[in-house]
Design an enzyme around this catalytic site. Structure first.
Site, short mmCIF file in Angstrom:
data_model
loop_
_atom_site.label_atom_id
_atom_site.label_comp_id
_atom_site.label_asym_id
_atom_site.label_seq_id
_atom_site.Cartn_x
_atom_site.Cartn_y
_atom_site.Cartn_z
N CYS A 109 0.84 -1.20 0.00
CA CYS A 109 0.00 0.00 0.00
C CYS A 109 0.87 1.25 0.00
O CYS A 109 0.60 2.21 -0.73
CB CYS A 109 -0.93 0.00 1.21
SG CYS A 109 -1.98 1.47 1.32
N CYS A 209 -5.43 -2.86 6.97
CA CYS A 209 -6.34 -1.71 6.89
C CYS A 209 -7.72 -2.06 6.35
O CYS A 209 -8.72 -1.56 6.84
CB CYS A 209 -5.70 -0.60 6.05
SG CYS A 209 -5.18 -1.11 4.41
#
EC number: 2.8.1.13
Length: 377
Positions: A109, A209
C-alpha cells in the site's frame, strides 16, 4: 519549534498531508503549520465497504479528519483510490495467500498507493512541493551538492515504521516529510491534547487496513475458498487435528490451532507451533516448543528487491536485517545471486522466517531497502 528544520524558506512550500483520521497524521499537519508551510490535507478512501457491513470506519475517519482540518484551519481534499488499491494491492494479497504465503499488504500500500498514486495526485492536481504522512520514520536533508536523502529509523524505536517504507526511492523520499518521526508516541498524543484535536485519544488502528476489526478468517473466506486438511506432527508424521485452510496459518503461530493438551512423541505437553506447510498435500505441520528445529533458519533467499538507491548489490556485504516488524535487528551477510535475488546468511539461526514477508536491511540508522522472502535456508 518542535522539529529541527529551517523554517525561513517554508512559507512558499506547499505540503499535502495524508489525513487518515488518526492522531499521527493530525499532529503531522499541526507541526508542519508550526514550521510555516502551506498545508492542505488529503483523505484517501482505499476500500469500498458493503453498505450492509457493520464495519464501516471510513465515514468515521473522514469525519475526524475533517474536524481536525477545520480546527487547524486547513482545507481537506478527498480522493478515492479503491480501484488502484484493488488492482495493485488486494489482488496480490489474495494471490500470495492462495499460494500459501503470508504477504504484508501495508508495505505494498505504501509502495503503490501512498507514495505513488497519492504523490502523483498531490503533484499533478494539487501542485504540491511535498507530501507528508504520519509514519514514525525520518529522512535526511542533504546539505552537499549531489547528496541524496536517506530513509532513517524513527526516534521512537518501539513505533519505528521504516520497515514498511523500504520500497521508497531517493526521489520519493526527497518529496516526502515525516514530522512525527522525530518524536515519541506519548509526545504526539500530548501535542494533540494540548491543541484540543479530536483524535488525541483515538485508538491506533491495528491489523490490515481493509479488514479492520473483522475476523481475518471470515474476511479471507469471502474471497478464497477454504480447503480443510490434516494437521501432522513434524517429528512422527502423526495426524493430531484438522485445519480449516493453510491460508489461515503462518509460521510460528501458536494460537488458534485447536490441538492443545495433546502430548508429542516425547511425552511432553509443550505448546504446539506451526513449523511448516505442505502445500502439495494441504497439510499443516506442527512441532512442540518455539525452539523446534523446523522453525529455525540459517538464512533466506529474497527477491522482488527494492533498494533505496535503486542500484543492485553486486558484492557481498554485512549489515542487519529485520524479517518482521518490531523485530530486533539481526546481524547478517548479503550474498548477491543476481540483480533480482539475494541470499542472506544470519550470524545466528532465527525462528519463524516466513515466505511472503519482507526482509528489510539496515546500516545503523539508515534503511537500505529490502525484498520479499522467497524461502528459508
Amino acid at each position: 519549534m518542535r522539529l529541527k528544520r529551517n523554517m525561513s524558506d517554508n512559507s512558499q512550500k506547499k505540503v499535502i498531508v495524508g489525513m487518515s483520521g488518526g492522531v499521527d497524521s493530525s499532529v503531522s499537519a499541526y507541526l508542519l503549520l508550526q514550521q510555516g508551510y502551506q498545508v492542505e490535507g488529503l483523505f484517501m478512501k482505499n476500500w469500498e465497504e458493503d453498505d450492509n457491513e457493520e464495519y464501516c470506519s471510513a465515514a468515521e475517519d473522514l469525519a475526524d479528519a475533517q474536524a481536525v482540518c477545520d480546527k487547524l484551519g486547513i482545507h481537506l481534499h478527498t480522493i478515492n483510490f479503491a480501484a488502484e488499491y484493488w488492482d495493485n494491492v488486494f489482488e496480490y494479497f489474495l494471490a500470495e495467500y492462495k499460494a500459501g504465503r503470508t504477504p504484508n499488504p501495508d508495505i505494498l500500500c505504501n509502495k503503490e498507493i501512498k507514495f505513488k498514486a497519492f504523490l502523483e495526485f498531490a503533484d499533478e492536481v494539487l501542485e504540491a512541493d511535498y507530501i507528508a504522512m504520519g509514519h514514525y520514520t525520518r529522512r535526511s536533508f542533504p546539505t552537499a551538492e549531489g547528496e541524496k536523502p536517506k530513509m532513517l529509523r524513527g526516534v521512537d524505536s518501539n513505533k519505528d515504521q521504516s520497515y514498511f517504507l523500504y520500497t521508497l526511492s531517493h526521489e520519493q523520499i526527497a518529496r516526502s516529510l515525516f514530522p512525527v518521526g522525530e518524536l515519541e508516541k506519548p509526545e504526539v498524543r500530548r501535542i494533540a491534547e494540548e491543541q484540543d484535536l479530536i483524535t488525541a485519544k483515538k485508538k491506533d488502528s491495528t491489523g490490515i487496513c481493509f479488514i479492520g476489526e473483522r475476523k481475518f478468517t471470515e474476511f479471507l473466506g469471502k474471497y478464497l475458498p477454504a480447503q480443510p486438511g490434516k494437521i501432522e506432527t513434524a517429528d512422527e508424521g502423526k495426524v493430531i487435528g484438522e485445519h480449516q485452510g493453510l491460508m489461515y496459518h503462518t509460521l510460528g503461530q501458536r494460537k488458534g490451532l485447536h490441538i492443545g493438551g495433546q502430548k508429542g512423541g516425547n511425552g511432553l505437553e509443550d505448546a504446539w507451533y506451526v513449523v511448516d506447510k505442505d502445500l502439495k498435500r494441504n497439510v499443516l505441520i506442527v512441532g512442540q516448543g518455539k525452539d523446534h528445529p523446523r522453525l529455525k533458519s540459517n538464512g533466506l533467499v529474497a527477491s522482488q528487491l527494492d533498494w533505496v538507491d535503486r542500484q543492485p548489490i553486486r558484492e557481498t556485504m554485512t549489515c542487519t536485517v529485520k524479517t518482521r516488524y518490531r523485530q530486533e535487528d539481526i546481524p547478517c551477510t548479503i550474498i548477491p545471486i543476481d540483480d533480482e535475488n539475494i541470499k542472506v546468511i544470519f550470524d545466528e539461526p532465527q525462528i519463524a522466517v516466513t515466505p511472503g514477508q519482507s526482509a528489510v536491511f539496515y546500516s545503523n540508522e539508515i534503511c537500505l531497502g529490502g525484498g520479499i522472502i522467497e524461502q528459508r535456508i
